[in-house]
Design a protein around this motif. Structure first.
Motif, PDB file in Angstrom:
ATOM      1  N   SER A 145      56.840  73.513  14.789  1.00  0.00           N
ATOM      2  CA  SER A 145      55.657  72.622  15.468  1.00  0.00           C
ATOM      3  C   SER A 145      55.762  72.266  16.900  1.00  0.00           C
ATOM      4  O   SER A 145      54.561  72.079  17.425  1.00  0.00           O
ATOM      5  CB  SER A 145      55.654  71.082  14.408  1.00  0.00           C
ATOM      6  OG  SER A 145      57.007  70.548  14.881  1.00  0.00           O
ATOM      7  N   GLY A 146      57.041  72.299  17.456  1.00  0.00           N
ATOM      8  CA  GLY A 146      56.922  72.173  19.037  1.00  0.00           C
ATOM      9  C   GLY A 146      56.318  73.353  19.791  1.00  0.00           C
ATOM     10  O   GLY A 146      55.581  73.078  20.663  1.00  0.00           O
ATOM     11  N   ILE A 147      56.368  74.632  19.155  1.00  0.00           N
ATOM     12  CA  ILE A 147      55.529  75.876  19.669  1.00  0.00           C
ATOM     13  C   ILE A 147      54.187  75.707  19.656  1.00  0.00           C
ATOM     14  O   ILE A 147      53.541  75.777  20.502  1.00  0.00           O
ATOM     15  CB  ILE A 147      56.028  76.943  18.821  1.00  0.00           C
ATOM     16  CG1 ILE A 147      57.596  77.251  19.141  1.00  0.00           C
ATOM     17  CG2 ILE A 147      55.281  78.174  19.251  1.00  0.00           C
ATOM     18  CD1 ILE A 147      58.190  78.514  18.280  1.00  0.00           C
ATOM     19  N   PHE A 148      53.595  75.010  18.440  1.00  0.00           N
ATOM     20  CA  PHE A 148      52.235  74.723  18.625  1.00  0.00           C
ATOM     21  C   PHE A 148      51.992  73.688  19.480  1.00  0.00           C
ATOM     22  O   PHE A 148      50.805  73.968  19.980  1.00  0.00           O
ATOM     23  CB  PHE A 148      51.893  74.431  17.080  1.00  0.00           C
ATOM     24  CG  PHE A 148      50.300  74.240  16.888  1.00  0.00           C
ATOM     25  CD1 PHE A 148      49.816  75.343  16.548  1.00  0.00           C
ATOM     26  CD2 PHE A 148      49.919  73.154  16.769  1.00  0.00           C
ATOM     27  CE1 PHE A 148      48.356  75.113  16.159  1.00  0.00           C
ATOM     28  CE2 PHE A 148      48.535  72.841  16.696  1.00  0.00           C
ATOM     29  CZ  PHE A 148      47.579  73.894  16.464  1.00  0.00           C
ATOM     30  N   GLN A 149      52.489  72.670  19.644  1.00  0.00           N
ATOM     31  CA  GLN A 149      52.079  71.725  20.458  1.00  0.00           C
ATOM     32  C   GLN A 149      52.126  72.224  21.990  1.00  0.00           C
ATOM     33  O   GLN A 149      51.176  71.526  22.748  1.00  0.00           O
ATOM     34  CB  GLN A 149      53.111  70.641  20.430  1.00  0.00           C
ATOM     35  CG  GLN A 149      53.060  69.699  19.040  1.00  0.00           C
ATOM     36  CD  GLN A 149      54.259  68.634  19.030  1.00  0.00           C
ATOM     37  OE1 GLN A 149      54.103  67.686  19.575  1.00  0.00           O
ATOM     38  NE2 GLN A 149      55.047  68.602  17.933  1.00  0.00           N
ATOM     39  N   VAL A 150      53.296  72.916  22.313  1.00  0.00           N
ATOM     40  CA  VAL A 150      53.175  73.277  23.903  1.00  0.00           C
ATOM     41  C   VAL A 150      52.121  74.366  24.135  1.00  0.00           C
ATOM     42  O   VAL A 150      51.588  74.425  25.131  1.00  0.00           O
ATOM     43  CB  VAL A 150      54.547  73.816  24.159  1.00  0.00           C
ATOM     44  CG1 VAL A 150      55.659  72.661  24.191  1.00  0.00           C
ATOM     45  CG2 VAL A 150      54.819  74.931  23.389  1.00  0.00           C
ATOM     46  N   MET A 151      51.705  75.090  23.082  1.00  0.00           N
ATOM     47  CA  MET A 151      50.528  75.951  23.225  1.00  0.00           C
ATOM     48  C   MET A 151      49.410  75.562  22.874  1.00  0.00           C
ATOM     49  O   MET A 151      48.420  76.226  23.178  1.00  0.00           O
ATOM     50  CB  MET A 151      50.973  77.279  22.038  1.00  0.00           C
ATOM     51  CG  MET A 151      52.214  77.985  22.490  1.00  0.00           C
ATOM     52  SD  MET A 151      52.232  78.848  24.220  1.00  0.00           S
ATOM     53  CE  MET A 151      50.547  79.771  24.062  1.00  0.00           C
ATOM     54  N   PHE A 152      49.067  74.492  22.517  1.00  0.00           N
ATOM     55  CA  PHE A 152      47.825  73.727  22.043  1.00  0.00           C
ATOM     56  C   PHE A 152      46.777  73.738  23.218  1.00  0.00           C
ATOM     57  O   PHE A 152      45.548  74.012  23.221  1.00  0.00           O
ATOM     58  CB  PHE A 152      47.931  72.333  21.506  1.00  0.00           C
ATOM     59  CG  PHE A 152      46.515  71.950  20.917  1.00  0.00           C
ATOM     60  CD1 PHE A 152      45.792  72.264  19.848  1.00  0.00           C
ATOM     61  CD2 PHE A 152      45.868  70.988  22.043  1.00  0.00           C
ATOM     62  CE1 PHE A 152      44.718  71.868  19.552  1.00  0.00           C
ATOM     63  CE2 PHE A 152      44.625  70.611  21.506  1.00  0.00           C
ATOM     64  CZ  PHE A 152      44.055  71.032  20.170  1.00  0.00           C
ATOM     65  N   SER A 153      47.150  73.582  24.542  1.00  0.00           N
ATOM     66  CA  SER A 153      46.389  73.619  25.590  1.00  0.00           C
ATOM     67  C   SER A 153      45.782  74.867  25.790  1.00  0.00           C
ATOM     68  O   SER A 153      44.445  75.088  26.089  1.00  0.00           O
ATOM     69  CB  SER A 153      46.924  73.159  26.947  1.00  0.00           C
ATOM     70  OG  SER A 153      48.064  74.101  27.187  1.00  0.00           O
ATOM     71  N   ILE A 154      46.490  75.861  25.564  1.00  0.00           N
ATOM     72  CA  ILE A 154      45.841  77.279  25.557  1.00  0.00           C
ATOM     73  C   ILE A 154      45.087  77.702  24.225  1.00  0.00           C
ATOM     74  O   ILE A 154      43.984  78.440  24.410  1.00  0.00           O
ATOM     75  CB  ILE A 154      47.200  78.478  25.702  1.00  0.00           C
ATOM     76  CG1 ILE A 154      47.821  78.145  26.810  1.00  0.00           C
ATOM     77  CG2 ILE A 154      46.588  79.770  25.658  1.00  0.00           C
ATOM     78  CD1 ILE A 154      47.053  78.555  28.380  1.00  0.00           C
ATOM     79  N   ILE A 155      45.457  77.225  23.273  1.00  0.00           N
ATOM     80  CA  ILE A 155      44.652  77.373  21.868  1.00  0.00           C
ATOM     81  C   ILE A 155      43.313  76.842  22.097  1.00  0.00           C
ATOM     82  O   ILE A 155      42.335  77.343  21.636  1.00  0.00           O
ATOM     83  CB  ILE A 155      45.340  76.897  20.680  1.00  0.00           C
ATOM     84  CG1 ILE A 155      46.665  77.680  20.493  1.00  0.00           C
ATOM     85  CG2 ILE A 155      44.561  76.998  19.513  1.00  0.00           C
ATOM     86  CD1 ILE A 155      47.713  77.100  19.577  1.00  0.00           C
TER      87      ILE A 155
END
Length: 424
Positions: free
Chosen positions: A254-264
């Protein structure tokens, strides 16, 4: 240190001591409320920054992988600084620790305001080594709250996170759209300066009750600020190491998704700064509803272990849903269980860990908790960037599903085995 539960009884028994107890209770309550305000403001400025950095990075030529490296740098810096900052807070008190954190945030935003080169984006991240307002706030709340009410008190602090998320995302999106990145960063610096004034005005030097120490003892303590052994010894307390392992393993996907969310949000959902700010504000509203209306009712009724198991199970299903989402509308539906699992997971693990150590070490423990989040942010951007570029967004969700379902089944099997052994 906390005597709130005894205040009513003491009031009826002693008319002499009751004014002191009531005054002490009011003082501690006032400090907690001010800390809530400081935490909400700090989160506001941080989410305001999230409306600047990805778009500024794109203007300066950063691609997904380089933006991941930038986020990894922040994770490494805070991973190193978190435990030391927590120890520093235990030794030198809440006021000094929060003042250092707020001052570092001011420098952080000023450097962001003048960033006109890719190297400057990396340089402006250096002050994050001391930017630990939230862990310091958690320390104060843990110091001033009763152990049995700690999860509820920390959940109210997390409620401030939702307030800051809404205010910061909305404000940042509007300011960045209308006035640009430089003005938005300067606004963040001014806001952080206001937070510093609140700290200096209302936060006491220390929030801990400690026995008197000689000058020699104090000197020895101060020398141990950078003593790794003084920090890692907390891992030897019963229950600390297993909880930390669960916090890391289950929290990583879930941490991976959170830090990548701005790019997503930028590339997958194709959102503009103002739209991204509105979406983040929606996150904040959902989190506020969960923190204010759900967690406070769950913690008195169910054990910490049961709630931890529930949050991991829900997180696995969230990962599966993320793997197959196609648009923003679907994601907005997924946000509901996602924020529930994240909120319960973070509050319960922090509560369990602070209950496992003496009150004199709550700052160090919160620093270690912050280091777990920093570890996730260290590994997450690089891993997330690799997965996103090579396998798409679905790979991140599938990994979250697999990892969390494995942790869930392991914990469930272990719990059933203990129950069976107890019955026998």
């Amino acid at each position: 240190m906390d005597q709130r539960g005894e205040t009513t009884e003491e009031t009826s028994k002693s008319s002499v001591s009751s004014p002191v107890n009531v005054a002490d209770q009011r003082k501690r309550t006032k400090i907690i409320y001010v800390v809530y305000i400081i935490a909400a403001l700090d989160i506001t400025w941080m989410f305001l920054q999230f409306s600047v950095t990805p778009y500024l990075a794109k203007k300066l030529g950063f691609d997904t992988l380089w933006f991941g490296y930038l986020q990894t740098m922040v994770g490494v810096i805070q991973l190193l600084g978190g435990p030391m900052f927590g120890r520093f807070a235990d030794l030198f008190g809440a006021r000094v620790a929060l003042s250092l954190a707020c001052t570092s945030t001011i420098v952080f935003f000023l450097l962001l305001a003048i960033a006109d080169h890719p190297a400057m984006l990396f340089i402006h991240k250096l002050p994050t080594v001391f930017m630990h307002v939230l862990p310091a706030s958690q320390m104060v709340v843990a110091d001033l709250s009763e152990p049995e009410k700690r999860a509820d008190a920390l959940s109210k602090l997390a409620l401030c996170f939702g307030v800051g998320m809404i205010a910061g995302s909305t404000l940042g999106g509007h300011l960045n759209t209308r006035y640009g990145e430089t003005f938005t960063a300067c606004f963040g610096a001014a806001g952080s300066a206001f937070s510093l004034l609140l700290v200096l005005k209302f936060i006491p030097k220390t929030t801990k009750v400690q026995a008197p120490r000689t000058s020699a003892d104090s000197e020895n303590k101060k020398k141990s600020v950078f003593n790794v052994g003084e920090i890692t010894r907390l891992m030897k307390f019963p229950g600390v190491t297993p909880t930390f392992l669960v916090k890391i393993i289950a929290g990583l996907p879930s941490g991976i998704f959170q830090v990548m969310f701005s790019i997503i949000a930028l590339e997958f959902f194709k959102l503009e700064p103002q739209q991204n700010g509105l979406l983040m504000a929606y996150f904040g509203i959902v989190q506020m509803l969960i923190q204010g209306g759900v967690i406070g009712r769950l913690t008195p009724r169910y054990s910490d272990n049961s709630l931890l198991l529930l949050s991991i199970g829900v997180s696995s299903l969230v990962g599966l849903a993320q793997a197959y989402m196609q648009n923003v509308f679907q994601f907005c539906i997924i946000v509901l269980p996602m924020m529930f699992s994240l909120s319960v997971f973070n509050v319960i693990t922090d509560s369990m860990l602070t209950k496992s150590v003496p009150s004199s070490d709550t700052g160090t423990m919160m620093g270690l908790c912050a280091s777990v989040q920093s570890l996730l942010r260290t590994v997450g951007p690089t891993a997330g960037g690799f997965l996103y570029v090579n396998y798409g967004i679905s790979s991140i969700g599938l990994i979250q599903f697999v990892v969390n379902i494995c942790v869930f089944l392991f914990m469930l099997q272990r719990r059933l085995r203990k129950t069976t052994e107890h019955m026998e």
